[in-house]
Every structure is written in C-alpha cells, then in structure tokens.
Design an enzyme around this catalytic site. Structure first.
Site, PDB file in Angstrom:
ATOM      1  N   HIS A 260      -0.595   4.295  -2.297  1.00 27.12           N
ATOM      2  CA  HIS A 260       0.714   4.903  -2.104  1.00 27.12           C
ATOM      3  C   HIS A 260       0.603   6.403  -1.806  1.00 27.12           C
ATOM      4  O   HIS A 260       0.941   7.231  -2.635  1.00 27.12           O
ATOM      5  CB  HIS A 260       1.580   4.650  -3.351  1.00 27.12           C
ATOM      6  CG  HIS A 260       2.983   5.151  -3.251  1.00 27.12           C
ATOM      7  ND1 HIS A 260       3.646   5.322  -2.048  1.00 27.12           N
ATOM      8  CD2 HIS A 260       3.866   5.532  -4.222  1.00 27.12           C
ATOM      9  CE1 HIS A 260       4.865   5.780  -2.290  1.00 27.12           C
ATOM     10  NE2 HIS A 260       5.023   5.934  -3.581  1.00 27.12           N
TER      11      HIS A 260
ATOM     12  N   CYS B  98       9.581   9.213  -2.049  1.00 28.65           N
ATOM     13  CA  CYS B  98       8.723   8.122  -1.591  1.00 28.65           C
ATOM     14  C   CYS B  98       9.247   7.476  -0.321  1.00 28.65           C
ATOM     15  O   CYS B  98       8.522   6.709   0.327  1.00 28.65           O
ATOM     16  CB  CYS B  98       8.571   7.077  -2.681  1.00 28.65           C
ATOM     17  SG  CYS B  98       7.783   7.725  -4.160  1.00 28.65           S
TER      18      CYS B  98
ATOM     19  N   CYS C  70       0.173  -0.366 -11.747  1.00 27.52           N
ATOM     20  CA  CYS C  70       0.570   0.947 -11.228  1.00 27.52           C
ATOM     21  C   CYS C  70      -0.153   1.194  -9.908  1.00 27.52           C
ATOM     22  O   CYS C  70      -1.349   0.916  -9.782  1.00 27.52           O
ATOM     23  CB  CYS C  70       0.186   2.060 -12.204  1.00 27.52           C
ATOM     24  SG  CYS C  70       0.880   1.871 -13.860  1.00 27.52           S
TER      25      CYS C  70
END
Lengths: 377, 377
Positions: free
Chosen positions: B319, B78, B196
């Site tokens: 994301h 990430c 989330c």
C-alpha cells in the site's frame, strides 16, 4: 468567456501569525467569501497548499462545517492557489458542480526551521540555491546584459510597498526611497531584503458559480494553466520568462483580446523584484526591454498606464504560498467591482492574475496560471 | 457511460524498495502504460501522492521526459491515486484534454521514521491512534456486536494472500491458514500482522482518452468522488461505512446498474482485514451482516460469486498510498481484458474499484472514490 463568475472572495490578514492556526486563517477567508457570495455552502472544494500536512483540507473544512462534499487538495508550487482556482473554474464551466469553493492556505512561519532550499524538495537538485539565490541569478544576468539597473529593480519594491500603504491586509507597507531599498540588508546579491517577499501566514478564498449576467458580476474571461519546459541553459531569456509568456499567450488567445492595452490592472508574481520585471515583459504588458524602466517611470504604478500589484504584491502583502494566487484573485475582483478604496484603479474592467511557481525542478517553472477577470458592463 | 477509455496501464513492482527512488518507480509504471496505450506523450498529467515532497510531480515527469504540459498534483489520503484518475477522467470526458496520464506514487519506506500517527498530520486529533489502532477499534466493535469473528477477519487475509500467489508484482503472498494469520504478531488487537497492509514503495499509472468503441476497449462506465460527513460517534455503522455506501450509490446511479450482480470483480480498500469486511457490505456486494462470512465462505474468493481483490489487495500487493488507487485500476483493466493469468476472473466484463482514505480528520473518511470499469463487448 467561460460562463463562470466569481461570486465572492475573502482573505485573512497576511503576515507572521504563528499563534493562529490554519483553521483560524481559513475561517477568516471562507467566512468573508461565503458572505460576499451570499451562500452558506458549496457543492465541491479545491484547496491549494504546498507545505501544509496531508489531510489538512478536510481537517480545516470540517472545522468550518464544510463536510460531505467532494474535496481535492492540489499542489503546484507557488501557483497552488491559482491551480485550485483553475480546477474550480473548470468544474463550474463544465457543469460538474454548481457552487465551488477555491481555498488557498499556508502557514510559512511554522512550517520551516529555515529557508526553503532545493535540498528539502529535490534530492536531484542539490545546487545549494535557496529561492532568493535562484532569482538573484536572473537579476545578475539582467544586470550583466544592461537590461536593468539596480535602481530599476529597487523601484519595483518602492512602488509595491507604496501601493500596500492602502492595503490594510498587507504584511508590510511604506514610503521607501530607492536608496533605502538598496541599503536594506543584502539577501542574495543583487537582491536586498526589501526586494524579497517576507515569510507569511494566510488564507484566501473564492466562491465560483455560473455567470448570471448581472451588471456588477465579475466573470472569468479566460484561464490557462501550464507547466514549464525543461530548462534550457542557453535560453535567450532568464528562468521563468518563457513559461509566463506561453501561458499568457494561451489565456489571451482564449479571451480573444484585440490588444493588451485592454488590460486595466494586474496582480503578478513579484516574489522578488526581478520577478515583476521579467513577468511584465513576458506578459507583454511592457515591451521587450522595458520591464526594467516600468516601475521607475510610473507605467506600472497606481495612476500609470497599467498598474501592477496595486495590493502591494507578494513583496508587501506577503507570500503564504498556497494562499497567494487566491489573494491575487480577490484583489482583482475588488478592483473590478470598484471597491479597492485608495488603491482603486479607476474604471478597471479587465484585470489579469499571473502566478508562477517552482524553480528547483530543472524546468522553466513548475507551473504557471494566467487568468483574465472581467466586469463586462 | 462517460465516453472515457482506459488506453493503457502500468505499475512498478510493489514492495520495500528504498534504493529505488520515485523517478525509477514512476519510470516503470509510465513506460508500461505508454507502451500499453501506444502513445509517446500526453496532453496533461494528474499525479496523486500523499507524502512525497512538494514539486515531486514535475521533478519525476522531467526525468521521464514529460515537460511543458499542464500538471496538477492531488492529495486525498489513501484515495489520492484514484482522485488523480477521477480528475484525469473528467478532463477527457469534458474534452479539456485528449490524452491524459494519471500517475500515483509513494515511497513509504523512506518517508517515515516510524508509523503514520495522527499527530503527524492532525494537530487537532491527538488521539494517539495510529491507523492500525483506528481500524482495530472498528474490528473490536464488530466483534463485540457479534457481526464478525476473529476467524472471519483472518479469512480475508488468507484469501488475499492466496490471490497474490498469482500476482508477481505483489509484495507478499502465501498459502496461509486462519490459525497462522491469528498467530502472527499482534499489531492492534484484534488485528495481527498478517491482517495489516505492509510498508510499500511503488508507482502505478493509467493513460486515458476518448472511447473509440473498440471491441476490447476498457471504458469508464461511471465514477464518483466524495468526502465524508462529520463523524457521528453514535452511528449504527463503524467508521468508513457510510462514505463508501454513499459514494457507491452515486457511482451505481450514474451507471444505471440493474443489479449489483452485474459486477464481476472488484478491487477494494483492504488496508486492514476489517476494511474489506466493512467495504464489501457498504458496497452492497455482500448483504448487510454477510461481510464477515464472505471471505471464509469463498463468495469473494477467486472462483466465487464476486471475487474481491484478485491482485491480493493492499494486504498483499502492498500500500504505497498514492500508487494504490491506480494499481487497483490496472488490475481491473487487466481483468476486463482477460490477461490476468492465473488470477483471471473468467469472463469479467464489469469491474469495480473502491478506495477510501483518511481517518484522523474527524470525518467519516477524508475521501472515497468508486468507479466502474467495463469492457462492453
């Protein structure tokens, strides 16, 4: 001079090793490189791989006990290993880190069900050209232009497989004849099977640090990394020629070479026989038009003027993509140290490594790295 | 001070965009960043991605007309986007290149049939823990230790979704209540869906160059990149705490900060609500034990002492792995320039970006990048 030394190198065996995972392959390479360098750890790591899964670097390094240091994984097609080397070299050159590991790894035998085809990597390039076909088009053009003969292409395979007889880590080796190479099964006309690198698994590593001026020290004299221009279909050269020429020019200029005759030995990207023909010309090691005759005449053979691929090259050692560049670095390091055994180039002091990757991106190569390693005294 | 300036930034919209390919997403980000920087080209490119296919960087850059310059693709889970930023920053700092593009991209909506599970990336780590479950274990431990409450976790989601109301590029936004967050479907107990980050596609870019000392210039005050130590199952901290703490300590030391109170705004890795709680503590932005109460009390909300994730964070902006770090860089750049509109932190002069990646490697994080950006005058 970059002020950077190759402190140690190591490789796994190269070959189809589906039962050995990347950790086992990397262990062999890193253990040897650490032992060779006399270090038990490093300050940072660059890992080169193309098809290993995301996160593989940290997973492999953890298994090797190398944790808590900066790690960056790089991908640059077939030049991924030498890209890792380039970034590690730059980090030492600039003082960012003192001891740096460059590690390349790839397990081709388990990564694919079949060939690497453009569809897999480039949704825009659905040409149907697998990489052997791409190189075959270059070979076909050179044949059409009478720049090379089928026999001259085959002579590259004969030479490199003969070199590999003296390399116990190579995947394949043998004393073939030109006729045997031409008679092996056709993969992509005019390239027969013995003219194509095999599917391989392997890892290779180098530990870099500041040059200390030792008598037997191998140093990085210069290094250049480039990506290709947009491919020009009307180019007077075949695909991949210009990126190699331009990257080499940058490396030569940085090194301040008086003459390319100073280059004693080279490891270059012979994924297919035609690749070595084009590359030796693009590098200036053979004159324009002489790439075809070089292997057949012995100029680039062990014992010749400038031996190319004494390890056997990708054609014989095998081509686990991310590992290849660092295996080339290891071979030239051994050559400069004079420890290459029966494949030693006598008195080698200046060696060249060239890796070029890509082919399905519409560019004249995704990336090329050319570096000159030297044992100054 | 590194002597490096962020000359321009840009991002695509973030969200599920399966019909827009990586070229289209990158085009939006790079065009904006080039226009912002007032450049029409760069000398080198670093591209961060995790799951895009090999060779994607050159393919995308060719489509954008950026060819013939050195390109290196990096992967660091990430933190891939901020790793690309770190390498680009280092290249400018050392004078290796003058104008450098850092580009992050990812298309999550088309990359997977289902969740990212460890089996896909780590044959040694077949724990069955998908990433939400990994973070859920941290949350469950903190709940067990009375370090946080379910409501405090939910307050992070409330805060960041409310911030995103003012961010037109965010994937999701809304004025939720704690009860609504807790009542959203359970993903991995105690983490509900609104806790989330969503599946996203996007790209983000920054152009870096030497700092010229301009009044409105955003400069890189410090930057640190680390990988995690081997995970210690008896650690007094939950997974991911120590790598963030240690990376931040390196960045703070390099910056010579007198006090963390100087940090006006931060973008941190809130892939899950518990991530922001752990990270703000590890960064020292909240005192030990105060991470849980920060969002609920308003300390880290817009208008509070140290607003965290004014963009909405990963929870709201989305994301797309490789793009995230550079989207954080873009947000802090806008904040420091005072152009963040209704989500502007008044008078922001020093901003922090933190990204942490990994989770299935047996390490306390595969990689973490912490950087401080500053508008000195």
């Amino acid at each position: 001079m970059t002020g950077v030394a190759v402190l140690g190198v190591g490789t796994s065996h190269f070959g189809r090793q589906p039962d050995r995972d990347l950790v086992a392959l990397a262990w062999d390479a890193v253990r040897e490189a650490f032992g060779d360098a006399g270090v038990e750890g490093v300050d940072a790591v660059w890992v080169g791989t193309v098809f290993a899964p995301a996160g593989v670097a940290q997973r492999v390094l953890r298994a090797l006990g190398i944790t808590g240091v900066p790690v960056v994984t790089v991908e640059n097609a077939c030049a991924s290993g030498t890209t890792a080397f380039a970034e590690a070299c730059e980090a030492v050159r600039t003082g960012r880190y003192r001891r740096v590991l460059a590690l390349g790894l790839e397990q081709m035998s388990t990564a694919f069900a079949g060939a690497i085809v453009p569809e897999a990597t480039d949704p825009e390039g659905r040409t149907g050209l697998a990489l052997p076909a791409l190189y075959a088009m270059s070979a076909a053009r050179l044949l059409h232009e009478d720049a090379v003969t089928r026999e001259q292409l085959a002579a590259v395979s004969v030479k490199n497989h003969a070199h590999a007889v003296h390399n116990p880590r190579a995947q394949y080796a043998g004393e073939y004849t030109v006729a045997q190479v031409l008679d092996s099964p056709m993969i992509a006309d005019p390239l027969t099977r013995l003219q194509c690198c095999p599917t391989s698994d392997g890892a290779a590593a180098a530990v870099l640090g500041p040059a200390a001026g030792g008598a037997d020290e191998v140093v990085v004299r210069s290094l250049a990394l480039k990506s290709g221009a947009a491919w020009n279909h009307r180019s007077p050269h075949v695909w991949g020629h210009d990126i190699v020429r331009d990257t080499a020019a940058a490396a030569y200029a940085q090194a301040g070479l008086d003459t390319l005759d100073d280059i004693d030995v080279g490891e270059v990207h012979d994924a297919f026989t035609v690749g070595e023909v084009v590359t030796t010309e693009a590098l200036g090691i053979t004159a324009p038009g002489d790439g075809g005759t070089a292997a057949a005449s012995g100029v680039t053979a062990l014992g010749g003027k400038t031996p190319i691929n004494p390890s056997g090259g990708l054609l014989s050692r095998g081509h686990p993509l991310g590992a290849t560049g660092l295996a080339q670095i290891a071979e030239i390091t051994w050559q400069l140290r004079g420890v290459a055994g029966a494949r030693q180039v006598d008195g080698a002091r200046l060696g060249l490594v060239e890796t070029m990757g890509g082919g399905v991106s519409g560019l004249d190569g995704n990336a090329c790295v050319v570096t000159l390693l030297e044992r100054p005294r």
